[in-house]
Design an enzyme around this catalytic site. Sequence first.
Site, mmCIF file in Angstrom:
data_model
loop_
_atom_site.group_PDB
_atom_site.id
_atom_site.type_symbol
_atom_site.label_atom_id
_atom_site.label_comp_id
_atom_site.label_asym_id
_atom_site.label_seq_id
_atom_site.Cartn_x
_atom_site.Cartn_y
_atom_site.Cartn_z
ATOM 1 N N LYS A 88 10.381 -28.151 -32.229
ATOM 2 C CA LYS A 88 9.526 -27.426 -31.287
ATOM 3 C C LYS A 88 8.753 -26.357 -32.057
ATOM 4 C CE LYS A 88 10.267 -25.920 -26.532
ATOM 5 N NZ LYS A 88 11.254 -25.284 -25.657
HETATM 6 C C1 E4P Z 1 10.146 -25.092 -22.400
HETATM 7 O O1 E4P Z 1 10.413 -25.874 -23.282
HETATM 8 C C2 E4P Z 1 10.741 -23.779 -22.236
HETATM 9 O O2 E4P Z 1 12.026 -23.797 -22.803
HETATM 10 C C3 E4P Z 1 10.940 -23.416 -20.810
HETATM 11 O O3 E4P Z 1 10.605 -24.458 -19.934
HETATM 12 C C4 E4P Z 1 10.477 -22.066 -20.404
HETATM 13 O O4 E4P Z 1 10.840 -21.864 -19.078
HETATM 14 P P1 E4P Z 1 10.870 -20.425 -18.396
HETATM 15 O O5 E4P Z 1 9.454 -20.002 -18.166
HETATM 16 O O6 E4P Z 1 11.591 -20.641 -17.115
HETATM 17 O O7 E4P Z 1 11.578 -19.503 -19.356
#
Ligand code: E4P
Length: 222
Positions: A88
């Site tokens: 990522k």
């Molecule tokens: C995506 O890969 C992120 O980990 C995540 O969806 C962020 O979500 P949040 O806005 O609820 O922290």
Amino acid sequence: MKFFIDTANLEQIREAQDLGILDGVTTNPSLMAKEGISGHDRVMKHYVDICEICVDGDVSAEVIATDYDGIIREGEALAALHANIVVKVPMIKEGVKAIRYFSDKGIRTNCTLVFSAGQALLAAKAGASYVSPFIGRLDDVSTDGVQLIEQIRLIYDNYGFNTEILAASVRHPMHIIQCAEIGADVMTGPLSAILALLKHPLTDHGLAQFLADHRKAADASR
Ligand code: E4P
């Protein structure tokens, strides 16, 4: 549509896996910190633990570095951990360059922290395997997150990009349904949003009625 769970909590990952509907896991540094996972070795082991629960799914593991060399170093180490790891990488200039490098080397990537169609276009051009538009965080600032998914779907379809649209920052079941209607390839959300899809009062009522009628008939035939 693929279902990913957005957590580093092993119990929740196991619960989703046991449900038989899990296609992958996304994590981020905040989710790892929430589980108290810190230090290089513990973090790496935790990713392997996740891969061993979600055996056939993609597991996104995020780099911490923000410079090109650092992203490459961390990404290669993460990718070497397990075949299911997807690196990522944040949507920054150095990240885009790194996604191109990883893509050329056959290392799969998830371009994260995407908030605009332009960013999604760049991620696809760099060869990202997944692009993660954060729809809940857009909704938080009075911008329609689901509309962004729609825009990206149109752009990717116009040019036949293979990058999968991973609707991230999903907060509730309606987000999941709207993403499915629009044609997001994947959604990642908390276990609560996934389990909420199960719920309907008429199902509960209908089941209670069926069971009561079954009991009545059984009693009558005794
Ligand atoms: C995506 O890969 C992120 O980990 C995540 O969806 C962020 O979500 P949040 O806005 O609820 O922290």
